[in-house]
Enzyme design. Structure first.
Site, PDB file in Angstrom:
ATOM      1  N   ARG A 112       0.819  -1.201   0.000  1.00  0.00           N
ATOM      2  CA  ARG A 112       0.000   0.000   0.000  1.00  0.00           C
ATOM      3  C   ARG A 112       0.853   1.252   0.000  1.00  0.00           C
ATOM      4  O   ARG A 112       1.960   1.275   0.524  1.00  0.00           O
ATOM      5  CB  ARG A 112      -0.904   0.029   1.234  1.00  0.00           C
ATOM      6  N   CYS A 170      -7.366   2.825 -12.585  1.00  0.00           N
ATOM      7  CA  CYS A 170      -7.713   3.947 -11.713  1.00  0.00           C
ATOM      8  C   CYS A 170      -9.186   3.843 -11.322  1.00  0.00           C
ATOM      9  O   CYS A 170     -10.006   3.362 -12.098  1.00  0.00           O
ATOM     10  CB  CYS A 170      -7.502   5.278 -12.436  1.00  0.00           C
ATOM     11  N   GLU A 194     -12.053   6.800  -4.942  1.00  0.00           N
ATOM     12  CA  GLU A 194     -12.085   6.421  -3.530  1.00  0.00           C
ATOM     13  C   GLU A 194     -13.486   6.686  -2.977  1.00  0.00           C
ATOM     14  O   GLU A 194     -14.193   7.568  -3.463  1.00  0.00           O
ATOM     15  CB  GLU A 194     -11.044   7.255  -2.767  1.00  0.00           C
ATOM     16  N   TYR A 216       3.550   6.006   2.948  1.00  0.00           N
ATOM     17  CA  TYR A 216       2.579   7.091   3.090  1.00  0.00           C
ATOM     18  C   TYR A 216       3.343   8.407   3.126  1.00  0.00           C
ATOM     19  O   TYR A 216       4.225   8.586   3.976  1.00  0.00           O
ATOM     20  CB  TYR A 216       1.736   6.902   4.363  1.00  0.00           C
ATOM     21  N   ARG A 251      -2.454   5.946   8.015  1.00  0.00           N
ATOM     22  CA  ARG A 251      -1.943   4.778   8.735  1.00  0.00           C
ATOM     23  C   ARG A 251      -0.677   5.140   9.504  1.00  0.00           C
ATOM     24  O   ARG A 251       0.416   4.653   9.184  1.00  0.00           O
ATOM     25  CB  ARG A 251      -1.647   3.634   7.760  1.00  0.00           C
TER      26      ARG A 251
END
Length: 120
Positions: free
Chosen positions: A6, A74, A77, A107, A115
């Protein structure tokens, strides 16, 4: 075994140049941190928040040498009122023998808030 790697990054403005450059930065950091080769990648999903509309972030992957044939998609979200704005998220599905706890998720910028427990 396939593992998910991720990553996420936020941008300052909804501009094509920034979307592509930021996504490329994120992808490169994910690739380097986890020593990922394009041949080991099954697919990549990239999602964006509602306010990222000036470009397809998948275009950034096409600019990375050797990644032309990696399947990438793509999508939008889920729009949550408390969510981070101007955010690009990546889920890379990688064939690896690395333990799940050893995967380095990346991130960047304000996306670290997603996160903080995974920040290394």
């Amino acid at each position: 075994m396939i593992r998910g790697v991720r990553g996420a990054i936020t941008i300052q403005e909804n501009k094509e140049e920034e979307i592509i450059a930021s996504t490329k930065r994120l992808l490169n950091e994910m690739i380097q941190a986890n020593r990922i080769s394009p041949e080991s990648v099954a697919s990549v999903f990239i999602s964006v928040t509602d306010d990222v509309t000036a470009a397809f972030p998948a275009k950034a992957m096409r600019e990375i040498e050797g990644w032309t044939y990696v399947p990438v998609m793509c999508m939008k979200e889920i729009s949550v009122s408390t969510g981070i704005k101007l955010c690009i998220r990546v889920m890379m599905h990688v064939n690896t023998e690395v333990a799940q706890t050893e995967i380095e998720h990346v991130y960047l910028e304000e996306a670290v808030l997603l996160r903080p427990d995974l920040k290394k």
